[in-house]
Design an enzyme around this catalytic site. Structure first.
Site, PDB file in Angstrom:
ATOM      1  N   ASP A 480      33.779  41.492  34.468  1.00  0.00           N
ATOM      2  CA  ASP A 480      35.054  40.729  33.879  1.00  0.00           C
ATOM      3  C   ASP A 480      36.121  41.132  34.907  1.00  0.00           C
ATOM      4  O   ASP A 480      35.939  42.088  35.622  1.00  0.00           O
ATOM      5  CB  ASP A 480      35.535  41.512  32.525  1.00  0.00           C
ATOM      6  CG  ASP A 480      36.286  40.692  31.597  1.00  0.00           C
ATOM      7  OD1 ASP A 480      36.996  39.710  32.232  1.00  0.00           O
ATOM      8  OD2 ASP A 480      36.568  40.939  30.654  1.00  0.00           O
ATOM      9  N   ASP A 550      38.621  32.900  26.844  1.00  0.00           N
ATOM     10  CA  ASP A 550      38.862  33.749  25.751  1.00  0.00           C
ATOM     11  C   ASP A 550      39.036  32.968  24.548  1.00  0.00           C
ATOM     12  O   ASP A 550      38.974  33.538  23.438  1.00  0.00           O
ATOM     13  CB  ASP A 550      39.844  34.786  26.034  1.00  0.00           C
ATOM     14  CG  ASP A 550      39.446  36.010  26.911  1.00  0.00           C
ATOM     15  OD1 ASP A 550      38.093  36.017  27.034  1.00  0.00           O
ATOM     16  OD2 ASP A 550      40.244  36.809  27.374  1.00  0.00           O
TER      17      ASP A 550
HETATM   18  C1  GLA Z   1      38.124  39.908  28.495  1.00  0.00           C
HETATM   19  C2  GLA Z   1      36.856  38.912  28.116  1.00  0.00           C
HETATM   20  C3  GLA Z   1      36.516  39.032  26.989  1.00  0.00           C
HETATM   21  C4  GLA Z   1      36.349  40.408  26.564  1.00  0.00           C
HETATM   22  C5  GLA Z   1      37.238  41.536  26.830  1.00  0.00           C
HETATM   23  C6  GLA Z   1      36.912  42.736  26.817  1.00  0.00           C
HETATM   24  O1  GLA Z   1      39.425  39.442  27.787  1.00  0.00           O
HETATM   25  O2  GLA Z   1      37.379  37.880  28.671  1.00  0.00           O
HETATM   26  O3  GLA Z   1      35.217  38.057  26.781  1.00  0.00           O
HETATM   27  O4  GLA Z   1      34.890  40.779  27.155  1.00  0.00           O
HETATM   28  O5  GLA Z   1      37.527  41.224  28.167  1.00  0.00           O
HETATM   29  O6  GLA Z   1      38.026  43.676  26.716  1.00  0.00           O
END
Ligand code: GLA
Length: 751
Positions: A480, A550
């Protein structure tokens, strides 16, 4: 032979029967662009492609006695600024005397079978020399003593040309490169619409379209990542081109940092497309003997509209960019605990969820954010990649083993490029943070960015991740990256080289990916950047799939998946079924609608399965079985968009195998419609018109149709209007967010 060269005319023709790309050496030694489009046979008269006979009193020209020879209106391959071309150039070099002028003239060329790799950068590749041919043109500027190498590759199997550029300082003086784009191409007209994939966090890559106008129109990123806002992709399409008709040119940069994708329409309505590293703030010091390599630009062409363009891009990315290990190997169907627990979990909860995942026939359990340091919220611990013993007292290795013993593979979330102000890593290495001396460091999600231009930082992260991968025998990593870069600066670079920061940063990211993927070739990487904030071909080279957003709301995902599919293959989409009401939008949708959207991707679940009823579990098992049955189509089939959700209340698409023998089709109706009419049909594409097909609908009901019926009349969709006398035999569809899935397979039978 895909590259033919007329040495007398110094003319180069790249063709694979699908496309032709022609350029030549002009009389000033620069490269003139001649043609790019559908394959042509040509007698090759330059004057039929390019004319030098349109001077006006206002035109500047290169030679005293030749007023028609000007770069101002000439179509070129790699333009420079300052000597009769007033459009934006592909290259700029700052010299000791302050000048930026250059004059790169043809020196030599070489043709190589296959495709040489780019040093330090991700790029398309071939697995055998027969798959492509490359011509490298060397140009030379005598005043700076600099070499410019322009590379063009044509592939046998796709209507794609890739280009890149590299400069080398051969002289004694230090030079400052302040612009080196990857490619530039001039079209003889401006009768195009420009397409781009734009958005924001949680609504990435929506397809936008505008008519080209005189002057500059561009998209770009200055965020240190390719970004949620603009994807490093643009296309030019004939104004009346559709999904299946008309000429479309696509351009995609294999790069994950600051980029510029620009279209300039000049005063003769000619169009220049340029793409590369964003020149804003960019400078690269070139000491004698040093080179700079620009990233690769992928150029695809289709005479068959946007679906045709997508096929070329999907094919080149699947066959020549992602790790071939993942081309058709089944991807694990996963359960990710993020939306199930967020940071709030312990070993017991994780094992309970994992047990349910086994019961649901899933393959992989992914432990998301929160397993390290003192991470109970997003305010702390990034960088402290050591297990959180309060949550997982028996350690990560033990948890991974327990999960494997249940019959699941184990995957883990990392955010390697980041550090929390409240972390041991920051306390030990405050100088590893990206910040400018004497200025404060801005925040994003309570975190700072680590200086990946610093080799020490990359080496530290490699060691930490290597140890954890070995300890837990990981089979999957979600990498990420949740904030963009501000106050860009590296304490390891001298003042004169701060303009190198962004590029050196992404080279560090690529290096870590390279080191990890080569050390652990069996680990599947999924890229992520606050959802789809770094979803680009550069990332695809290392991570064959990426979390596309997300936003897991299926209605929102229809738009995101539609737009993303313009450039990127379905096999690269991280798509999960999440809880309802949806956490991002609050919208309530059925389990089947959510799954039908997520099926077109790499599929998985991101919800808490502990509260599921027996019926829901049965439904999920069926969904998993359906996905596994058709996964090969998602990985290797041709994706065809049938209905754009932006055009109305419906979306539809299909995956069909290369021979047209089988397909998975989906239709989504977003809101219920009152009295919408008696019968609705969904017209398919890509089938054999005379073939006889078995068509199984969502409920398992089988009907038979000819390909021509399916394509020209269409599949009858479930009606809403049941008629006063109930004559409709097709069941009704009631309520918002309805979907239908059809599996179509060719059968021997009635002909
Ligand atoms: C980001 C990612 C999510 C999740 C969060 C965790 O927003 O896109 O899928 O992994 O971080 O903090």
């Amino acid at each position: 032979m895909m590259i033919t060269i007329d040495d007398n005319r110094k003319q180069f023709h790249l063709t694979n029967g699908k496309i032709s790309y022609l350029f030549h050496v002009m009389k000033n030694g620069h490269l003139g662009h001649l043609y790019y489009g559908k394959a042509i046979k040509t007698v090759g008269h330059i004057a039929d492609f390019q004319r030098y006979d349109i001077p006006t009193p206002n035109t500047t020209h290169l030679e005293a006695n030749d007023p028609a020879f000007t770069m101002e209106t000439t179509r070129q391959e790699f333009p420079v600024f300052g000597a009769t071309d007033f459009r934006e150039p592909a290259l700029g070099i700052q010299q000791a005397n302050g000048s930026h002028i250059s004059n790169f003239v043809f020196d030599s060329y070489r043709v190589v079978k296959g495709k040489p790799m780019l040093e330090g950068l991700p790029a398309t590749y071939v697995t055998s020399e027969e798959e492509a041919e490359t011509v490298e043109i060397t140009l030379y500027d005598a005043v700076t003593d600099m070499k410019l190498l322009l590379s063009y590759t044509i592939f046998k199997d796709v209507a794609v040309i890739t280009r890149h550029a590299r400069v080398t300082n051969r002289g004694e003086a230090t030079l400052i490169l302040d612009r080196l784009l990857s490619g530039s191409i001039d079209f003889p007209h401006a009768d195009f619409d420009m397409l781009q994939l734009s958005g924001a966090w949680s609504r990435e890559r929506h397809l936008k379209e505008r008519k080209l106008e005189s002057g500059i129109q561009s998209i770009s990123s200055l965020r240190g990542s390719s970004s949620h806002s603009q994807n490093p992709f643009l296309a030019l399409k004939e104004p009346d081109a559709t999904e299946s008709t008309g000429d479309v040119y696509g351009f995609n940069l294999v790069y994950s940092s600051n980029f510029l994708a620009q279209v300039e329409v000049d005063h003769y309505e000619q169009t220049r497309v340029s793409m590369g590293i964003h020149p804003f703030g960019f400078q690269w010091k070139l000491e004698p003997g040093e080179s700079f390599q620009a990233p690769e630009v992928v150029m695809a062409f289709s005479p068959n509209g946007l679906n045709g363009l997508s096929k070329q891009l999907h094919d080149v990315y699947r066959n020549h960019l992602i790790n071939q290990k993942w081309l058709d190997a089944p991807r694990p169907v996963m359960l990710n605990n993020w939306e199930a627990t967020y940071h709030d979990f312990n070993e017991e909860i994780i094992l309970a969820i994992a047990k349910e995942a086994v019961d649901l026939d899933l393959d992989l359990f992914v432990l998301d954010d929160g397993w390290f340091g003192k991470r109970n919220s997003d305010t702390t611990s990034l960088g402290d990649w050591f297990v959180n013993k309060e949550k997982l007292p028996n350690g990560l290795g033990k948890l991974a083993q327990d999960i494997r013993d249940l019959g699941l593979d184990f995957g883990l979330w990392f955010e390697p490029e980041m550090v929390s102000p409240d972390s041991d890593l920051y306390r030990e290495h405050p100088d590893w943070v990206v910040k400018t001396p004497g200025r404060s460091a801005s925040y994003g999600r309570n975190q700072w960015v680590l200086d990946f231009s610093n080799k020490e930082v990359v080496a530290y992260l490699y060691e930490r991740m290597r140890a954890l991968i070995e300890e837990t025998q990981l089979s999957y990593i979600k990498w990420d990256m949740n904030r963009n870069i501000t106050e860009a600066y590296s304490s390891t670079l001298p003042a004169a080289q701060q303009g190198e920061f962004y590029h050196r940063y992404i080279l560090g990211v690529y290096q870590l990916y390279e080191n990890l993927t080569s050390k652990f070739p069996d680990v599947l990487f999924e890229s992520c950047a606050g959802g789809g904030g770094r979803f680009d071909p550069g990332m695809l080279y290392y991570a064959p799939q990426g979390w596309i957003s997300d936003n897991t709301d299926p209605v929102e995902r229809l738009h995101i998946q539609y737009g993303t599919s313009i450039a990127y293959p379905i096999s690269s989409f991280g798509t999960h079924v999440s809880a309802t009401p949806n956490h991002q939008t609050g919208r309530t949708t059925s389990l089947s609608f959510r799954a039908h959207v997520a099926l077109f991707g790499t599929f998985g679940y991101e919800l808490n399965p502990l509260g599921f009823s027996a019926e829901e579990k049965v439904e999920i098992r069926k969904q998993v079985a359906l996905y596994k049955q058709h996964q090969h189509l998602m990985l290797t089939g041709d994706f065809i968009r049938l209905k754009n959700p932006a055009d109305g209340n419906e979306a539809a698409w299909m995956m069909v195998n290369e021979t047209g023998e089988e397909a998975l089709v989906s239709h989504y109706r977003i809101l219920a419609e009152s009295n919408p009419g008696k019968m609705k049909f969904l017209r398919l594409k890509g089938l054999e018109s005379d073939a006889y097909y078995r068509c199984q609908d969502t409920e398992g009901v089988v009907r038979h149709y000819y390909g021509s019926e399916l394509m020209y009349r269409g599949i009858p969709l479930k009606g809403e209007f049941n008629g006063a006398n109930g004559e409709l035999s097709i069941p009704m569809q009631i309520g918002d967010f309805q979907s239908e899935i059809f599996y179509i397979s060719k059968e021997e039978g009635e002909v």
